[in-house]
Design an enzyme around this catalytic site. Structure first.
Site, short mmCIF file in Angstrom:
data_model
loop_
_atom_site.label_atom_id
_atom_site.label_comp_id
_atom_site.label_asym_id
_atom_site.label_seq_id
_atom_site.Cartn_x
_atom_site.Cartn_y
_atom_site.Cartn_z
N ARG A 133 69.67 142.31 -32.67
CA ARG A 133 69.01 143.51 -33.21
C ARG A 133 68.10 144.13 -32.15
O ARG A 133 68.06 145.36 -31.99
CB ARG A 133 68.23 143.14 -34.47
N HIS A 181 68.58 137.22 -34.09
CA HIS A 181 67.79 138.44 -34.23
C HIS A 181 67.66 139.18 -32.89
O HIS A 181 67.34 140.38 -32.86
CB HIS A 181 66.40 138.11 -34.77
N TYR A 222 62.82 159.01 -45.83
CA TYR A 222 64.04 159.37 -46.52
C TYR A 222 64.94 160.30 -45.72
O TYR A 222 65.97 160.74 -46.20
CB TYR A 222 63.68 160.02 -47.87
N ARG A 224 70.37 143.93 -39.56
CA ARG A 224 69.89 142.56 -39.72
C ARG A 224 71.00 141.67 -40.29
O ARG A 224 71.98 142.15 -40.85
CB ARG A 224 68.70 142.53 -40.68
N HIS A 244 62.98 150.86 -40.04
CA HIS A 244 61.55 150.57 -40.04
C HIS A 244 60.80 151.57 -40.91
O HIS A 244 61.13 152.75 -40.94
CB HIS A 244 61.01 150.64 -38.62
#
Length: 275
Positions: free
Chosen positions: A205, A202, A237, A96, A228
């Site tokens: 992306r 954007h 994780y 981003r 996400h």
């Protein structure tokens, strides 16, 4: 509240749409009303939620475009040279704007061809520019970049990045933090010069996500690469290391080579003043 009926809500929604209120705004208003009525049901105020209009809480939004690899390079060549790699990384890693703007030298590993996202730049009217942690744990991640970008990124670090280990990788032309509003002027000029029409930053992306998907990335790999959040918290994780993530980057690399057969020199148009 017990006097509110489904036909009344249907008329209320229709009146808003007929009055020209945008569908996303109407959908959000309906969602709020539905939540209020759900609370009323839970509290025993009413027996049944009258918000029973199928699909009323979902707004239809136009699908944003994704760019061809050649179009990405057109944009990269249309911006001042200090922002060239900014465009390329946005498109080929899916980071981003705020994540790129907050990257520090220590986040870039040229040998492993990775960038690590540990923070993001945000700007508010009240507090101005802020460096803060990503919105979710999934946003903290390491992403591989295509080998074709290694030389250009190394050149950028030498010429345009701040010198300290914690120095910013991307800054404005005057050396300050990169501001979204100032960069927007540069972006709009580049889009016009490249003849790409209504393209948002954007969308780069979205381009990166699409390229990764066409490279065979699984849903889990895409979610991790793009930062996400997952419904399965244990997967948040888990970061891709030395495996499929590099395979995804290699696929993107092959797409770059189709339009850039030789290694780019890192040269670009003269820098413009502004940010």
């Amino acid at each position: 509240m017990s006097e509110i009926t489904t036909p009344q809500i249907r008329r209320w929604r229709a009146d808003l749409l007929d009055a020209g209120v945008g569908e996303p705004t109407v959908a959000k208003a309906y969602q709020v009303l539905r939540a209020i009525m759900n609370t009323a049901v839970d509290d025993g105020v009413i027996q049944r939620n009258p918000c029973r209009i199928k699909g009323a809480g979902a707004a239809k939004t136009a699908e944003r475009p994704f760019l061809e690899v050649a179009e990405v390079f057109q944009l990269a060549e249309a911006v001042p040279v200090r922002f060239r790699v900014f465009i390329l990384l946005a498109a080929f890693t899916g980071l981003r704007f705020g994540e790129l703007a907050a990257l520090q030298r220590r986040d870039v590993d040229l040998e492993r061809r990775t960038v690590s996202v540990r923070r993001a730049l945000a700007e508010t009217r009240k507090d101005g520019l802020l460096i803060k942690a990503p919105k979710s744990a999934a946003g903290v991640r390491t992403v591989a970049f295509p080998a074709s970008l290694k030389a250009e990124l190394a050149s950028h670090l030498d010429k345009h990045a701040e010198s300290s280990r914690t120095g910013l990788v991307f800054t404005g032309a005057r050396g300050g933090q990169l501001r979204r509003n100032n960069f927007r002027r540069i972006w709009l000029r580049a889009v016009e010069e490249a003849g790409l029409g209504d393209v948002h930053f954007h969308d780069l992306r979205h381009t990166g996500n699409t390229l990764a998907a066409t490279g065979g990335a699984t849903t889990r790999e895409l979610m991790q690469r793009m930062g996400h959040s997952s419904v399965r918290a244990a997967l948040i994780y888990q970061h891709l290391v030395n495996g499929r993530d590099h395979a995804i980057a290699a696929h993107v690399d092959e797409q770059i080579k189709k339009v850039r057969p030789t290694e780019p020199s890192g040269e670009g148009p003269e820098e413009a003043s502004g940010t």
